[in-house]
Each structure stands twice: as structure tokens, then as C-alpha cells.
Design an enzyme around this catalytic site. Structure first.
Site, mmCIF file in Angstrom:
data_model
loop_
_atom_site.group_PDB
_atom_site.id
_atom_site.type_symbol
_atom_site.label_atom_id
_atom_site.label_comp_id
_atom_site.label_asym_id
_atom_site.label_seq_id
_atom_site.Cartn_x
_atom_site.Cartn_y
_atom_site.Cartn_z
ATOM 1 N N HIS A 41 72.234 -40.745 64.365
ATOM 2 C CA HIS A 41 72.051 -39.316 64.665
ATOM 3 C C HIS A 41 70.754 -39.097 65.443
ATOM 4 C CE1 HIS A 41 75.205 -37.428 62.144
ATOM 5 N NE2 HIS A 41 75.067 -38.520 61.401
ATOM 6 N N GLU A 76 69.613 -36.335 66.505
ATOM 7 C CA GLU A 76 69.013 -35.077 66.042
ATOM 8 C C GLU A 76 68.299 -35.237 64.705
ATOM 9 O OE1 GLU A 76 73.036 -34.996 64.051
ATOM 10 O OE2 GLU A 76 72.145 -35.849 65.866
ATOM 11 N N CYS A 89 77.743 -40.139 65.929
ATOM 12 C CA CYS A 89 78.220 -40.571 64.615
ATOM 13 C C CYS A 89 79.750 -40.617 64.603
ATOM 14 C CB CYS A 89 77.645 -39.687 63.507
ATOM 15 S SG CYS A 89 77.803 -40.433 61.860
#
Length: 202
Positions: free
Chosen positions: A184, A186, A79
Site C-alpha cells: 500500500h 498510501e 493490493c
């Protein structure tokens, strides 16, 4: 070991938890020694570019990052961490980045041809202009999670994934051993975990 750089910016816990879930040894750190001894480096980030790059400078780690990537150690910017890899950002002024990937970071809103919401938030499909081992476990059209108002431009040669949001959004880049994802991993479910797994195998 994967070193997650802690410079006061970013959701470090969820990233560390994702790596731990995959069985990957990782450490949240602001220590140059940890980065030197790590096999791979992740540079996360959320917030404003100027604040983040100043905080990163304050850690004194920029030279260490540059030295390690020049030696071929894999790095993944996530990001805002991806945006920091570029030459410049035009987020609230003009600010120098790390210069590890050629290109500049510009407002999405300036290039839209129709009134879409900015920031670009939510799930979007990935497209791959060229194959790369970072996406060896991911298929064309798999979706990942974005949250951003600025995007990378003038980096076509280094772009390895895109998404469409009226315009073509740079989703991921690569320059040598330096990678970046605007989305992202995650926060991107199984697809994101597969990307992190592939990064650990580079």
C-alpha cells in the site's frame, strides 16, 4: 486528474488524501466519463478477490479500463487492485481476473518453507530486479507496508519489485502502462508518497 475507481472495495479516503497532500488533482469515481477524461487511473482494493471482481463487473467499467489501458493511459492497481490485474486467482476457488498482466494469484501459505504468519503484514524492504520510472524516487532496501495472504506468481518477466518473506513476494509489476503494487503506497510513509509522485509523472 487521477481517477480513483470506486467499486465498493478499498480504503479510498486515505489514498485520495495522500494524492491531495502531494498536490495531485484526484477524484473518487465510478463514472466511465471521469475515467475517460482522467490522465491516470488507480484501482484500489481490499478483501476477497471473487467479491471484488464481481463488484467491479457490476459497475460496467471493465471494458472502459481495458480500452483506456490499451490506449496507453497509466493505471496503478494497489493490493487487491493489483491482484485483479492478473489472469486468475486461486483465492477460495478459481476466478478470472482482468487479464492485463500475465500470471496468477496464489496462497502465500502453500509455498512457505517455514511457519511464518499469514497474512504477511507489516513493513518489508523492496528489491528491484530491473529499473523502472515508478521507483525513480525510491532506493534499494526502502521499506513499504504490506497486508496480504495471496501473491502473484508466474510473472517474473513483468516483475519490477520484490520483497522477501521466506519466499520471494512479488511486490510490483508492470505490463506496458499497467502497474500494480502488492503493498500500500498510501500506508508507506514518505516512500509510498514518492511512488505515488512518480506515478503521477509517468
Amino acid at each position: 486528474m487521477i481517477a480513483i475507481i470506486d467499486y465498493g472495495v478499498g480504503n479510498l479516503f486515505s489514498l485520495s488524501s495522500s494524492l491531495t497532500y502531494l498536490g495531485l488533482d484526484n477524484k473518487i469515481t465510478s463514472s466511465a466519463e471521469d475515467i475517460l477524461s482522467a490522465d491516470r487511473i488507480i484501482l484500489p482494493g481490499v478483501g476477497a478477490f471473487s467479491d471484488a471482481v464481481q463488484k467491479l463487473r457490476d459497475t460496467g467499467l471493465i471494458d472502459t479500463i481495458r480500452q483506456q489501458t490499451a490506449a496507453g493511459k497509466p493505471l496503478l492497481g494497489i493490493c487487491l487492485g493489483m491482484q485483479l490485474l492478473f489472469d486468475k486467482s486461486y483465492e477460495y476457488g478459481e476466478h478470472d481476473g482482468l487479464g492485463l498482466v500475465p500470471g496468477r494469484v496464489c496462497p502465500i501459505a502453500d509455498d512457505l518453507t517455514r511457519p511464518l504468519k499469514v497474512p504477511h503484514i507489516g513493513w518489508n524492504a523492496l528489491h528491484f530486479p530491473k529499473p523502472d520510472p515508478l521507483f525513480k524516487y525510491v532506493r534499494e532496501g526502502d521499506c513499504v507496508y504490506y497486508v496480504h495472504s495471496f501473491y502473484a506468481k508466474d510473472c517474473t518477466e513483468n516483475t519490477i519489485a520484490t520483497s522477501e518473506y521466506d519466499i520471494t513476494i512479488t511486490g510490483a509489476v508492470r505490463s506496458g502502462s499497467v502497474y500494480g503494487t502488492q503493498f500500500h503506497p498510501e500506508k508507506s510513509g514518505e516512500v509510498g508518497l514518492n511512488i505515488l509522485r512518480a506515478f503521477s509523472e509517468l
